[in-house]
Design a protein around this motif. Sequence first.
Motif, mmCIF file in Angstrom:
data_model
loop_
_atom_site.group_PDB
_atom_site.id
_atom_site.type_symbol
_atom_site.label_atom_id
_atom_site.label_comp_id
_atom_site.label_asym_id
_atom_site.label_seq_id
_atom_site.Cartn_x
_atom_site.Cartn_y
_atom_site.Cartn_z
ATOM 1 N N LEU A 67 46.340 50.886 55.456
ATOM 2 C CA LEU A 67 44.877 50.809 55.363
ATOM 3 C C LEU A 67 44.440 50.429 53.952
ATOM 4 O O LEU A 67 43.564 49.581 53.772
ATOM 5 C CB LEU A 67 44.238 52.149 55.757
ATOM 6 N N SER A 68 45.066 51.035 52.953
ATOM 7 C CA SER A 68 44.698 50.726 51.562
ATOM 8 C C SER A 68 44.963 49.264 51.237
ATOM 9 O O SER A 68 44.138 48.601 50.601
ATOM 10 C CB SER A 68 45.480 51.621 50.604
ATOM 11 N N LYS A 69 46.109 48.758 51.677
ATOM 12 C CA LYS A 69 46.436 47.342 51.417
ATOM 13 C C LYS A 69 45.466 46.412 52.147
ATOM 14 O O LYS A 69 45.005 45.412 51.575
ATOM 15 C CB LYS A 69 47.872 47.037 51.863
ATOM 16 N N ILE A 70 45.171 46.727 53.408
ATOM 17 C CA ILE A 70 44.243 45.882 54.171
ATOM 18 C C ILE A 70 42.856 45.882 53.529
ATOM 19 O O ILE A 70 42.222 44.831 53.402
ATOM 20 C CB ILE A 70 44.171 46.355 55.645
ATOM 21 N N MET A 71 42.402 47.037 53.106
ATOM 22 C CA MET A 71 41.083 47.108 52.465
ATOM 23 C C MET A 71 41.070 46.310 51.163
ATOM 24 O O MET A 71 40.098 45.602 50.873
ATOM 25 C CB MET A 71 40.693 48.558 52.194
ATOM 26 N N ILE B 280 40.891 42.592 52.068
ATOM 27 C CA ILE B 280 39.539 42.235 52.535
ATOM 28 C C ILE B 280 38.561 42.190 51.364
ATOM 29 O O ILE B 280 37.789 41.241 51.220
ATOM 30 C CB ILE B 280 39.064 43.241 53.607
ATOM 31 N N LEU B 281 38.621 43.208 50.514
ATOM 32 C CA LEU B 281 37.681 43.257 49.389
ATOM 33 C C LEU B 281 37.963 42.149 48.383
ATOM 34 O O LEU B 281 37.039 41.561 47.827
ATOM 35 C CB LEU B 281 37.741 44.623 48.720
ATOM 36 N N ASN B 282 39.235 41.857 48.150
ATOM 37 C CA ASN B 282 39.594 40.761 47.242
ATOM 38 C C ASN B 282 39.100 39.431 47.757
ATOM 39 O O ASN B 282 38.541 38.625 47.007
ATOM 40 C CB ASN B 282 41.105 40.695 47.039
ATOM 41 N N SER B 283 39.330 39.158 49.039
ATOM 42 C CA SER B 283 38.893 37.876 49.588
ATOM 43 C C SER B 283 37.377 37.768 49.561
ATOM 44 O O SER B 283 36.828 36.697 49.331
ATOM 45 C CB SER B 283 39.412 37.705 51.016
ATOM 46 N N ARG B 284 36.704 38.875 49.785
ATOM 47 C CA ARG B 284 35.241 38.877 49.774
ATOM 48 C C ARG B 284 34.699 38.625 48.358
ATOM 49 O O ARG B 284 33.761 37.855 48.170
ATOM 50 C CB ARG B 284 34.758 40.226 50.295
ATOM 51 N N LEU B 285 35.313 39.273 47.377
ATOM 52 C CA LEU B 285 34.828 39.121 46.006
ATOM 53 C C LEU B 285 35.195 37.766 45.408
ATOM 54 O O LEU B 285 34.482 37.244 44.563
ATOM 55 C CB LEU B 285 35.348 40.247 45.132
#
Length: 167
Positions: A152-156, A159-164
């Motif tokens: 979960l931590s890696k997936i989050m 996701i957050l990296n790609s979004r930012l």
Amino acid sequence: MTELEDFHKRVPKHITISGFMLAMLLDFIPFSFNTFFWLPEFTALILLYWALYRPQMVGVGAAFLTGLLVDVGTAAPLGQHALSYMVMVFFIQQRQQRIMLFSYGVQAMAIWAALLCNQVVLSLVRLMYDHRFTEWQVFIAPFIGALLWPLLSKIMLVILNSRLLRR
């Protein structure tokens, strides 16, 4: 302030709320208990993630509101999840700075303890409400939740990296 804390502070609020909504939708799917007793509470996992990485935004008050929404969505006695989520988040936020320093494996042990605390509170409330003890199988879900924590931590983070990065 560490780089990871700064990274999580830049995450827009709608991403956090979207994560909660998705997790609640997963928890609201009516699976049969006999087959899916091992599924962890996804809302509790997301709540722990944000309580750990963004404690200024997701605290005990957010845990209370999220718990009330889960109670309404699962037709549970009102306040059951609110109480258990508040205890769980309080436990994590008391040791948040220390937990953040550890690897995902050690973090998973803290998450297991928090999810187990959540399950114990839920079982006690059900015992007081129904005068019946829930089945022992419900205590398997915190183990599965702890095992899912590094994933979960890696997936989050992805996701957050790609979004930012799209900004």
